[in-house]
Design an enzyme around this catalytic site. Sequence first.
Site, PDB file in Angstrom:
ATOM      1  N   GLY A  15       2.283  -0.801  -3.193  1.00  0.00           N
ATOM      2  CA  GLY A  15       1.104  -0.466  -2.390  1.00  0.00           C
ATOM      3  C   GLY A  15       1.409   0.165  -1.044  1.00  0.00           C
ATOM      4  O   GLY A  15       0.600   0.922  -0.513  1.00  0.00           O
ATOM      5  N   ASP A  44       0.677  -3.547   2.218  1.00  0.00           N
ATOM      6  CA  ASP A  44      -0.527  -2.713   2.163  1.00  0.00           C
ATOM      7  C   ASP A  44      -1.744  -3.431   2.734  1.00  0.00           C
ATOM      8  O   ASP A  44      -2.398  -2.923   3.626  1.00  0.00           O
ATOM      9  CB  ASP A  44      -0.772  -2.192   0.741  1.00  0.00           C
ATOM     10  CG  ASP A  44      -0.848  -3.287  -0.317  1.00  0.00           C
ATOM     11  OD1 ASP A  44      -0.664  -4.476   0.025  1.00  0.00           O
ATOM     12  OD2 ASP A  44      -1.076  -2.962  -1.494  1.00  0.00           O
ATOM     13  N   ASP A  89      -5.170  -9.817   2.761  1.00  0.00           N
ATOM     14  CA  ASP A  89      -6.452 -10.309   2.232  1.00  0.00           C
ATOM     15  C   ASP A  89      -6.488 -11.816   2.455  1.00  0.00           C
ATOM     16  O   ASP A  89      -6.846 -12.270   3.543  1.00  0.00           O
ATOM     17  CB  ASP A  89      -6.570  -9.900   0.759  1.00  0.00           C
ATOM     18  CG  ASP A  89      -7.908 -10.284   0.160  1.00  0.00           C
ATOM     19  OD1 ASP A  89      -8.793 -10.723   0.913  1.00  0.00           O
ATOM     20  OD2 ASP A  89      -8.081 -10.165  -1.068  1.00  0.00           O
ATOM     21  N   LYS A 146      -8.282  -7.095   5.863  1.00  0.00           N
ATOM     22  CA  LYS A 146      -9.664  -7.322   5.427  1.00  0.00           C
ATOM     23  C   LYS A 146     -10.318  -8.394   6.275  1.00  0.00           C
ATOM     24  O   LYS A 146      -9.683  -9.398   6.603  1.00  0.00           O
ATOM     25  CB  LYS A 146      -9.692  -7.779   3.961  1.00  0.00           C
ATOM     26  CG  LYS A 146      -9.481  -6.654   2.986  1.00  0.00           C
ATOM     27  CD  LYS A 146      -9.881  -7.086   1.586  1.00  0.00           C
ATOM     28  CE  LYS A 146      -9.486  -6.014   0.596  1.00  0.00           C
ATOM     29  NZ  LYS A 146      -9.847  -6.365  -0.780  1.00  0.00           N
ATOM     30  N   PHE A 161     -13.057  -4.220  -2.302  1.00  0.00           N
ATOM     31  CA  PHE A 161     -11.863  -3.780  -3.018  1.00  0.00           C
ATOM     32  C   PHE A 161     -11.731  -2.266  -2.885  1.00  0.00           C
ATOM     33  O   PHE A 161     -12.601  -1.517  -3.317  1.00  0.00           O
ATOM     34  CB  PHE A 161     -11.912  -4.186  -4.496  1.00  0.00           C
ATOM     35  CG  PHE A 161     -10.580  -3.999  -5.154  1.00  0.00           C
ATOM     36  CD1 PHE A 161      -9.628  -5.009  -5.123  1.00  0.00           C
ATOM     37  CD2 PHE A 161     -10.259  -2.794  -5.760  1.00  0.00           C
ATOM     38  CE1 PHE A 161      -8.374  -4.818  -5.687  1.00  0.00           C
ATOM     39  CE2 PHE A 161      -9.006  -2.599  -6.334  1.00  0.00           C
ATOM     40  CZ  PHE A 161      -8.071  -3.611  -6.293  1.00  0.00           C
ATOM     41  N   VAL A 162     -10.634  -1.824  -2.287  1.00  0.00           N
ATOM     42  CA  VAL A 162     -10.453  -0.393  -2.019  1.00  0.00           C
ATOM     43  C   VAL A 162      -9.207   0.155  -2.717  1.00  0.00           C
ATOM     44  O   VAL A 162      -8.299  -0.604  -3.068  1.00  0.00           O
ATOM     45  CB  VAL A 162     -10.361  -0.118  -0.500  1.00  0.00           C
ATOM     46  CG1 VAL A 162     -11.698  -0.356   0.179  1.00  0.00           C
ATOM     47  CG2 VAL A 162      -9.267  -0.972   0.152  1.00  0.00           C
ATOM     48  N   ASP A 168      -3.998   0.557  -5.306  1.00  0.00           N
ATOM     49  CA  ASP A 168      -4.342   0.825  -6.702  1.00  0.00           C
ATOM     50  C   ASP A 168      -5.433  -0.064  -7.258  1.00  0.00           C
ATOM     51  O   ASP A 168      -5.718  -1.141  -6.734  1.00  0.00           O
ATOM     52  CB  ASP A 168      -3.106   0.600  -7.574  1.00  0.00           C
ATOM     53  CG  ASP A 168      -2.810  -0.887  -7.739  1.00  0.00           C
ATOM     54  OD1 ASP A 168      -2.508  -1.540  -6.721  1.00  0.00           O
ATOM     55  OD2 ASP A 168      -2.945  -1.401  -8.857  1.00  0.00           O
ATOM     56  N   ARG A 187      -3.627   5.613  -6.674  1.00  0.00           N
ATOM     57  CA  ARG A 187      -2.742   5.577  -5.502  1.00  0.00           C
ATOM     58  C   ARG A 187      -2.660   6.946  -4.834  1.00  0.00           C
ATOM     59  O   ARG A 187      -2.359   7.068  -3.660  1.00  0.00           O
ATOM     60  CB  ARG A 187      -1.322   5.152  -5.917  1.00  0.00           C
ATOM     61  CG  ARG A 187      -1.223   3.729  -6.464  1.00  0.00           C
ATOM     62  CD  ARG A 187       0.229   3.310  -6.565  1.00  0.00           C
ATOM     63  NE  ARG A 187       0.442   2.168  -7.442  1.00  0.00           N
ATOM     64  CZ  ARG A 187       0.356   0.891  -7.062  1.00  0.00           C
ATOM     65  NH1 ARG A 187       0.034   0.595  -5.826  1.00  0.00           N
ATOM     66  NH2 ARG A 187       0.578  -0.080  -7.930  1.00  0.00           N
TER      67      ARG A 187
HETATM   68  P1  IMP Z   1      -3.304 -11.640  -0.470  1.00  0.00           P
HETATM   69  O1  IMP Z   1      -2.095 -12.416  -0.908  1.00  0.00           O
HETATM   70  O2  IMP Z   1      -4.599 -12.279  -0.927  1.00  0.00           O
HETATM   71  O3  IMP Z   1      -3.324 -11.314   1.007  1.00  0.00           O
HETATM   72  O4  IMP Z   1      -3.282 -10.299  -1.323  1.00  0.00           O
HETATM   73  C1  IMP Z   1      -2.713  -9.168  -0.876  1.00  0.00           C
HETATM   74  C2  IMP Z   1      -2.345  -8.289  -2.042  1.00  0.00           C
HETATM   75  O5  IMP Z   1      -3.408  -8.185  -3.023  1.00  0.00           O
HETATM   76  C3  IMP Z   1      -2.163  -6.891  -1.527  1.00  0.00           C
HETATM   77  O6  IMP Z   1      -0.809  -6.687  -1.131  1.00  0.00           O
HETATM   78  C4  IMP Z   1      -2.572  -6.039  -2.697  1.00  0.00           C
HETATM   79  O7  IMP Z   1      -1.478  -5.862  -3.582  1.00  0.00           O
HETATM   80  C5  IMP Z   1      -3.630  -6.842  -3.400  1.00  0.00           C
HETATM   81  N1  IMP Z   1      -4.974  -6.425  -2.932  1.00  0.00           N
HETATM   82  C6  IMP Z   1      -5.837  -7.176  -2.201  1.00  0.00           C
HETATM   83  N2  IMP Z   1      -6.958  -6.495  -1.943  1.00  0.00           N
HETATM   84  C7  IMP Z   1      -6.799  -5.268  -2.501  1.00  0.00           C
HETATM   85  C8  IMP Z   1      -7.635  -4.090  -2.549  1.00  0.00           C
HETATM   86  O8  IMP Z   1      -8.747  -4.012  -1.996  1.00  0.00           O
HETATM   87  N3  IMP Z   1      -7.131  -3.022  -3.214  1.00  0.00           N
HETATM   88  C9  IMP Z   1      -5.907  -3.042  -3.839  1.00  0.00           C
HETATM   89  N4  IMP Z   1      -5.097  -4.121  -3.806  1.00  0.00           N
HETATM   90  C10 IMP Z   1      -5.535  -5.232  -3.155  1.00  0.00           C
HETATM   91 MG    MG Z   2       0.691  -5.830  -2.740  1.00  0.00          MG
END
Ligand code: IMP
Ligand code: MG
Length: 197
Positions: free
Chosen positions: A54, A110, A113, A141, A163-164, A170, A176
């Site tokens: 990402g 990337d 979240d 986010k 979700f973007v 991706d 991408r």
């Molecule tokens: P976290 O562990 O919940 O912070 O998730 C982060 C990972 O989830 C990111 O590095 C992305 O790989 C994936 N992810 C979360 N939200 C998105 C989105 O909106 N688009 C694409 N990938 C996402």
């Molecule tokens: Mg990731």
Amino acid sequence: MKHQTHTCPQECHSHVDHVVVPAEKIAVRVAELADQINRIYQGEQLTILAVMTGSLVFLADLVRYLHVMVRVEVTSVRSYPDDATRSLGPRFRLPPADGVAGRHVLLLDDILDSGATLKLLLETVEAMGPASLRSCVLLQKSRPDLPDRVQADFVCLDIDDDFVVGYGLDFNNLYRNLPDICLLKRDVFSSGGGPAT
Ligand code: IMP
Ligand code: MG
């Protein structure tokens, strides 16, 4: 061949509902962020540890604005390692220990979240003995429901909790290549699948 920055294949563009962050705004923010990073690491050798896939486009753009000495290492996350059929939680493919130990490491991801991935990765890399460790995300986010979420040292852009895709991000390992960060049309999601890491 003429370099075309803001065109993309009709097939993927037709799946986009609207642009959330246009390429021009991303470029401005990446340059501003690079200024900040250049100031903080002035006189140091920096190791960027980029979380694939990402952060690929973000990495490529950011490094070209950096004036300090830079090494690049990559890591990736697998939720289903090898022949596992159940998720065993995230596992990382880490760079060799000498790429991290004693170095000034900037972890590049990337999206922040829930923060679960970044938190675990920071703990894992810290255990490898870097001289210093900071984190940088392309997108943060808005998650007011998670007040104790891990914080990144550098944030390029803040977005709503949608979700973007695009600019390296991706859905099902697609989109991408979109130059803008975009929201997909609803029916694209209902056709199934999930995000690749
Ligand atoms: P976290 O562990 O919940 O912070 O998730 C982060 C990972 O989830 C990111 O590095 C992305 O790989 C994936 N992810 C979360 N939200 C998105 C989105 O909106 N688009 C694409 N990938 C996402
Ligand atoms: Mg990731």
